[in-house]
Write an enzyme that holds these catalytic residues in place. Sequence first.
Site, short mmCIF file in Angstrom:
data_model
loop_
_atom_site.label_atom_id
_atom_site.label_comp_id
_atom_site.label_asym_id
_atom_site.label_seq_id
_atom_site.Cartn_x
_atom_site.Cartn_y
_atom_site.Cartn_z
N ASP A 200 3.21 8.46 -1.71
CA ASP A 200 4.02 7.72 -2.69
C ASP A 200 3.38 7.76 -4.08
O ASP A 200 2.17 7.62 -4.21
CB ASP A 200 4.11 6.26 -2.22
CG ASP A 200 5.05 5.43 -3.07
OD1 ASP A 200 6.24 5.76 -3.09
OD2 ASP A 200 4.59 4.47 -3.71
N GLU B 78 5.22 12.69 -3.89
CA GLU B 78 6.35 12.24 -4.70
C GLU B 78 5.94 12.35 -6.16
O GLU B 78 5.39 11.42 -6.74
CB GLU B 78 6.70 10.79 -4.36
CG GLU B 78 7.97 10.34 -5.09
CD GLU B 78 7.99 8.87 -5.45
OE1 GLU B 78 9.08 8.36 -5.73
OE2 GLU B 78 6.93 8.21 -5.48
C1 NOJ Z 1 8.48 5.37 -4.83
C2 NOJ Z 1 9.24 4.83 -3.68
O1 NOJ Z 1 10.10 5.83 -3.20
C3 NOJ Z 1 9.97 3.62 -4.19
O2 NOJ Z 1 10.92 3.17 -3.27
C4 NOJ Z 1 8.95 2.58 -4.53
O3 NOJ Z 1 9.59 1.48 -5.13
C5 NOJ Z 1 7.93 3.12 -5.53
N1 NOJ Z 1 7.48 4.45 -5.21
C6 NOJ Z 1 6.73 2.23 -5.59
O4 NOJ Z 1 6.01 2.31 -4.38
#
Ligand code: NOJ
Length: 493
Positions: free
Chosen positions: A182, A225
Site C-alpha cells: 500500500d 501501489e
Molecule cells: C491506498 C488504499 O488503496 C486506500 O484504500 C487507502 O485509503 C490508502 N492507500 C491509505 O492506506
Amino acid sequence: MPLVRGFHDSNGDGTGDLRGITEKLDYLEWLGVDCLWLLPFYSSPLKDGGYDISDFFTVLPDYGTVGDAVELLEEAHRRGIRVIVDFVMNHSSSEHPWFRDSASGAGSRYRDFYVWSATDQGWKQPWGGNTGTWHEKNGAFYYGVFWSGMPDLDYRTTAVREAMLRIAAKWLEAGVDGFRLDATRYLIETGAGGGQQDTPETHDFLKELSAHVRRIKPDAVLVGENWADSPVIAKYYGSTAAVSAGDELPMSFDFPLAERILAAVRSGNAAGIAAKLEDVQRLYPPGAHDAPFLTNHDQVRLSTQLGRDQGMLRSAAAVLLTVPGAPFVYYGEEVGIQNGTTNNDEAKRTPMPWNAGAGGGFTSGTPWWSFAPGRETENVATQTVDDGSLLSRYRKLIRARKASTAFRRPGLQLLSPASGTTATLAFLRADGDEKVLVVHNLTSGFVPAGPYNLSATSFETLFADPGVIGPSGGPGSWSVNLGPRGTGIFRLR
Ligand code: NOJ
C-alpha cells in the site's frame, strides 16, 4: 481481488469473512483465477476500510482468526491459487499501541516510531489540494500523509524497519505468496512537496524489503501501489540485471494504462492504449512484468463509469485480459456490478451478488451494506448459465490466456493496420516461437482489421466473439473482420 468484508459471509452475521472466501474458492477456480489479493483483514478500528491497522499480526474478529487465514491459504494452494495480502507499511492506525505510546510524550520508547515535530511544518498532501499533513497531539505535531487517524511510521528508525520486516516474514511464514504494498510512494519523506513522495530513501528501503522477501520466499509476488505516471512507476522496478523480475518491486499497478483503457472503450479509439503500451515497453526495465487492472476499491465501479454500456464492459475485459502482465480483476467486475448509491467508499465495496435472492447468496443474515442496484441480472448465478454473459466472457478469455504461454511473457508487438484505423487494437504476444495474434474492435460497428504482415500459414482460434471472421488472406497479408466490440485471439501456425 476480494474485499474480505464484501465477498461472502460464512456465519450469517452480515459481514464477509475469511471462511466465506474459502467457501468461494471453487468459484474462483472455476473462473480461472490463479492468484488472489486479499484487502486488509487485520485488526483495525475500520476508519479507513481496514487500511488503518491497530495490530499487524492479528485478524479483525469480524473476519475470523489467524487460523481461518491459514486454512484459506491451504485451501487456495490446494487449488493452485496463490494468495497475496495487503501490506500497509506507510502508516498504522492512531489506535495502534505503538502510536498511543509514542504520543504520550517525548520520552516514549516508541517516540521515533513516528515522525514528530515541535511545530506544524505546513506540508500539504503531495497529490495536490490544500489538506495539511501535520497533526497536533499532546503539544507536538506528527506527520500523517493521509489523515490524522493514520500516522506515518518513521523508516529512518532502525527499529521500525526491523519491525515491518518481521511482519512481512510472519505472514510469508504463515503461507502467503506475497504482498500488495500500500501507498509505497510515500514511505519516507524528506521535505515538503517533492520530498514527500518517491524519495531515494523510499526506493532504498523497498529494495531492502524486496531482498528480505526473496530470501524468505524466492518466488513471492510483490505489487506496489504507485499511483503515478509511467516514468515514476518504471523506477519502482529497480534493475532487472541481477534480479530478473526487478530488484525493487517486481510489479506495480498500471494506473495510467487503466485510464487509457477506459478512455479508449468509451471513445472507440484505441490509439491511447497503444501509446501507453509503447511507453511501458520503452520505460520499464527489460523483462519487467506489468500489473494491469481496470478499477479497484478506491474507484467508482467500472460499470457505473461506463454508463452500464455492455459493449464497453466487454471491450474493457478483453483488453485487460490480453495485454502484457498479470491482470487484476476487482471482485464483482466480472458480473458488471454497479456502484452503490451513496457517495462514499462503501459504495465501491458493496456485497458480492452471488444470486438474485434475498441475501444475494452473500449472507443468510442482513448484509452490512446494501447491494448495488442491478443485482437481478448482475449476479453470479444468472450469468453462470448464460453463455453470452459478461461472466462467461471473462471465463472464456481467461481460458484463452491460459492456452498459450505467450500471455505469460512480458512485452508485445503492436501491429499497425495499413488502413491506419484507430478503431482496432492489434498486437502479437510471443514466447519464443509460440506467437498469438490479438485483435480488438473497440467500436460498435463492423470493422476490418489488417492486413497485417504475418508470416503464418494458418491460425488456431483460441477465442473469437460471434461475428469475427478470419483471419483470411495469406502469409504476409492477414486480415480479420470484427463485429461490434469483437475480439479474436489466434495462435499462429
Ligand atoms: C491506498 C488504499 O488503496 C486506500 O484504500 C487507502 O485509503 C490508502 N492507500 C491509505 O492506506
